[in-house]
Design a protein around this motif. Structure first.
Motif, short mmCIF file in Angstrom:
data_model
loop_
_atom_site.label_atom_id
_atom_site.label_comp_id
_atom_site.label_asym_id
_atom_site.label_seq_id
_atom_site.Cartn_x
_atom_site.Cartn_y
_atom_site.Cartn_z
N VAL A 58 40.75 46.16 47.49
CA VAL A 58 40.52 46.20 48.94
C VAL A 58 39.16 45.58 49.26
O VAL A 58 39.00 44.84 50.24
CB VAL A 58 40.60 47.64 49.49
N ASN A 59 38.17 45.86 48.42
CA ASN A 59 36.82 45.38 48.67
C ASN A 59 36.69 43.86 48.56
O ASN A 59 35.71 43.28 49.05
CB ASN A 59 35.83 46.05 47.72
N GLN A 60 37.66 43.22 47.95
CA GLN A 60 37.63 41.76 47.86
C GLN A 60 37.61 41.12 49.25
O GLN A 60 37.12 40.01 49.42
CB GLN A 60 38.83 41.24 47.06
N LYS A 61 38.14 41.81 50.25
CA LYS A 61 38.13 41.28 51.61
C LYS A 61 36.79 41.50 52.30
O LYS A 61 36.49 40.85 53.30
CB LYS A 61 39.23 41.95 52.46
N ILE A 62 35.99 42.42 51.75
CA ILE A 62 34.73 42.79 52.38
C ILE A 62 33.54 42.10 51.70
O ILE A 62 32.72 41.46 52.36
CB ILE A 62 34.53 44.32 52.33
N LEU A 63 33.46 42.23 50.39
CA LEU A 63 32.39 41.59 49.61
C LEU A 63 33.02 41.03 48.33
O LEU A 63 32.97 41.68 47.28
CB LEU A 63 31.28 42.60 49.29
N PRO A 64 33.62 39.86 48.41
CA PRO A 64 34.38 39.33 47.28
C PRO A 64 33.51 39.01 46.07
O PRO A 64 32.36 38.59 46.19
CB PRO A 64 35.01 38.05 47.84
N LYS A 65 34.08 39.26 44.90
CA LYS A 65 33.46 38.89 43.62
C LYS A 65 34.22 37.68 43.08
O LYS A 65 35.44 37.74 42.90
CB LYS A 65 33.55 40.05 42.62
N HIS A 66 33.52 36.59 42.82
CA HIS A 66 34.22 35.35 42.48
C HIS A 66 34.93 35.41 41.12
O HIS A 66 35.84 34.62 40.87
CB HIS A 66 33.26 34.16 42.52
N ILE A 67 34.55 36.37 40.28
CA ILE A 67 35.21 36.47 38.97
C ILE A 67 36.32 37.53 39.00
O ILE A 67 36.82 37.93 37.96
CB ILE A 67 34.19 36.78 37.85
N PHE A 68 36.69 37.97 40.18
CA PHE A 68 37.70 39.03 40.30
C PHE A 68 38.99 38.70 39.54
O PHE A 68 39.50 39.57 38.82
CB PHE A 68 38.00 39.30 41.77
N PRO A 69 39.58 37.51 39.69
CA PRO A 69 40.85 37.24 38.98
C PRO A 69 40.73 37.41 37.47
O PRO A 69 41.64 37.96 36.83
CB PRO A 69 41.15 35.79 39.37
#
Length: 291
Positions: free
Chosen positions: A214-225
């Protein structure tokens, strides 16, 4: 009066953070090896608190404490911390709590976590680190929602993506959570409770992953995937600083061949995320940590 001492641990982001029924909350992930330690030298003839190293938030909190108890004197406050600022590790909250504890120790004040929360929340949104156990906490209003107790044994492999986030500015921006997001927060909250009640860390890891997504929409982390794939591959959960720059993978600390699993995960993260500094946190129990 005497030389006062106080300390407080930091965190690694939050297990969960969001809103439920329009109330902001987070669930803490305490890290005992991250520590802010304060000493306070009382000086009755001096008004106010003197600090070094720009610890102005701790100074403001300390002066509020003295005012609350009607103490006219002041003193010298010194803080030493190994918690990097602006990363989502609760550095300033830990400084504030450690400072309040040192001042209270010096003047023998009946300090409680509720008083700490009240003062800290007036300075900035606060991370709930005055509680050593994992808790659900209203970080805007400084109120305990629920205590879950000590975390089950876990392994955390974390990375810092660089830069810094100003917590005060970040929390002044409204968060556009959808109804579906809020349903996810309720699910995550209940999974954390289930994980603590059943001493099953997999539920806690799943809850952290839900909140991180959910937080990816608020403060995305570019290495998330990349982290998402590794967490799934190693049957773990993701954890992020919802208002910071760190992210990582959580594993059950009771895994068979845990050291081998950690080494393998560390190598995989190094290959998947080139050029990013990696910090390894390996919990063998809530009392012992190897960094």
């Amino acid at each position: 009066m005497k030389l006062g001492k106080g300390s407080c641990n930091g965190t690694f982001g939050e297990l969960v953070q969001g809103i439920i029924a329009e109330r902001p909350f987070l669930i803490t992930l305490p890290i005992p090896s991250l520590q802010s330690e304060a000493t306070f030298v009382p000086e009755p003839a001096v008004s106010g608190i003197r600090v070094v190293d720009s610890k102005m938030k701790a100074k403001k909190a300390g002066e509020s404490l003295l005012q609350l108890f009607g103490i006219r004197g002041g003193g010298y406050l010194e803080i030493h911390s190994n918690i990097p600022a602006g990363k989502g590790l609760a550095s300033s909250s830990a400084d504030i709590v450690a400072a309040l504890r040192a001042i209270a120790d010096s003047y023998s004040l009946p300090l409680t976590n509720e008083i700490i929360s009240m003062i800290a929340a007036k300075v900035e949104p606060t991370d709930g680190v005055m509680y050593e156990e994992a808790v659900a906490y209203d970080y805007i209003h400084g109120q305990l929602i629920e205590s879950f107790g000590a975390l089950p044994s876990f392994i955390l492999v974390g990375i810092d993506l660089g830069g810094a986030v100003n917590t005060i500015e970040f929390n002044q921006v409204p968060k556009a959570y959808s109804r579906e997001d809020q349903e996810q927060f309720i699910l995550a909250y209940n999974l954390v409770k289930k994980g603590f009640n059943e001493k099953n860390f997999s539920y806690i890891g799943r809850a952290a992953t839900i909140s991180a997504r959910v937080n990816q929409k608020i403060l995305p982390k570019h290495i998330f995937p990349q982290l998402d794939k590794l967490a799934h591959r190693f049957q773990g959960g993701m954890v992020v600083a919802h208002s910071g720059t760190v992210a990582g993978i959580l594993l059950d600390g009771n895994l068979p061949d845990g050291d081998e699993v950690v080494s393998h995960l560390f190598r995989e993260m190094s290959l998947a995320i080139k050029g990013v500094p990696i910090n390894l946190f390996h919990y063998e129990s809530k009392e012992k940590i190897i960094i």
